[in-house]
Design a protein around this motif. Structure first.
Motif, PDB file in Angstrom:
ATOM      1  N   LYS A  65       1.026  -1.280   0.210  1.00  0.00           N
ATOM      2  CA  LYS A  65       0.346   0.126   0.109  1.00  0.00           C
ATOM      3  C   LYS A  65       1.169   1.294  -0.158  1.00  0.00           C
ATOM      4  O   LYS A  65       2.103   1.369   0.186  1.00  0.00           O
ATOM      5  CB  LYS A  65      -1.020  -0.295   1.251  1.00  0.00           C
ATOM      6  N   LEU A  66       0.570   1.932  -0.733  1.00  0.00           N
ATOM      7  CA  LEU A  66       0.851   3.599  -0.593  1.00  0.00           C
ATOM      8  C   LEU A  66       1.169   3.913   1.257  1.00  0.00           C
ATOM      9  O   LEU A  66      -0.322   3.965   1.748  1.00  0.00           O
ATOM     10  CB  LEU A  66       0.416   4.949  -1.623  1.00  0.00           C
ATOM     11  N   GLU A  67       2.402   4.758   1.258  1.00  0.00           N
ATOM     12  CA  GLU A  67       2.131   5.032   2.013  1.00  0.00           C
ATOM     13  C   GLU A  67       1.174   7.002   1.672  1.00  0.00           C
ATOM     14  O   GLU A  67       1.537   7.420   1.082  1.00  0.00           O
ATOM     15  CB  GLU A  67       3.070   5.760   2.665  1.00  0.00           C
ATOM     16  N   LYS A  68       1.273   6.987   3.031  1.00  0.00           N
ATOM     17  CA  LYS A  68       0.375   8.648   2.891  1.00  0.00           C
ATOM     18  C   LYS A  68       1.626  10.043   2.110  1.00  0.00           C
ATOM     19  O   LYS A  68       2.879  10.254   2.660  1.00  0.00           O
ATOM     20  CB  LYS A  68       0.327   9.489   4.348  1.00  0.00           C
ATOM     21  N   GLY A  69       0.800  10.779   1.192  1.00  0.00           N
ATOM     22  CA  GLY A  69       1.829  11.201   0.052  1.00  0.00           C
ATOM     23  C   GLY A  69       3.041  10.521  -0.127  1.00  0.00           C
ATOM     24  O   GLY A  69       4.022  11.203  -1.238  1.00  0.00           O
ATOM     25  N   GLU A  70       3.216   9.368  -0.555  1.00  0.00           N
ATOM     26  CA  GLU A  70       3.982   9.000  -0.727  1.00  0.00           C
ATOM     27  C   GLU A  70       3.870   8.499  -2.745  1.00  0.00           C
ATOM     28  O   GLU A  70       2.410   8.509  -2.881  1.00  0.00           O
ATOM     29  CB  GLU A  70       4.130   7.365  -0.827  1.00  0.00           C
TER      30      GLU A  70
END
Length: 183
Positions: free
Chosen positions: A78-83
């Motif tokens: 999953k994408l991390e916040k802002g990644e």
């Protein structure tokens, strides 16, 4: 507004977890009536089709609690916040497999289950793979076995339902199509 669009009248977050949140929405339908929608919000994810110079597909075998079984998949996370998705793809490839790549090519992006979730998966092709000696560690709650499969072995895994998820089946079929186009 499209003739098919549903207008959100009210939205209430009824669950907020570590990865997802669940929203109950009241919507106005195209015919003017109202209905309820249960919507899962997800930050998005990446999946990496990584092929070695020997034409082996890098896969991970892992247990998936939601389906109560082990399956073989292309590396993903999953994408991390802002990644940015490409940075996430590089990170997940190294964490899950110990490989790094020289370049990434975005193959496609797709919604996994648009009937009830907004999760989008970005599928990348990783080129110029190198196995690192001191690769990044898996997440503390993540356990995987690394597999390297030929295209023929991967196709057999699909038939046997060892490979049983959409992103991995897409990746295998992408490679199968590329092989067919070479002929």
């Amino acid at each position: 507004m499209s003739k098919l669009e549903e207008k959100t009248l009210k939205s209430e977050e009824i669950f907020s977890g570590k990865i997802i949140s669940l929203h109950l929405q009241e919507v106005e339908l195209p015919n003017g009536k109202t209905s309820k929608r249960e919507i899962i919000k997800h930050p998005g994810a990446v999946a990496i089709l990584a092929v070695t110079p020997e034409n082996k597909i890098i896969m991970v075998e892992q247990y998936r609690k939601a389906i109560e079984r082990t399956i073989v998949e292309i590396p993903a996370g999953k994408l991390e916040k802002g990644e940015e998705p490409d940075a996430c793809a590089r990170r997940e490839l190294e964490e899950e497999t110990g490989y790094v790549c020289e370049s990434l090519e975005l193959l496609t992006s797709f919604f996994t289950s648009p009937g009830f979730a907004d999760e989008i998966v970005h599928v990348y092709l990783a080129k110029g793979l190198t196995k690192k000696e001191d690769s990044a560690a898996l997440d503390e709650d993540e356990f995987v076995n690394l597999e390297e499969l030929t295209l023929e072995e991967a196709l057999q895994y699909v038939k046997e339902q060892k490979i049983y998820d959409a992103k991995t089946i897409y990746a295998v079929q992408y490679l199968q199509l590329q092989e067919a186009l070479k002929k």
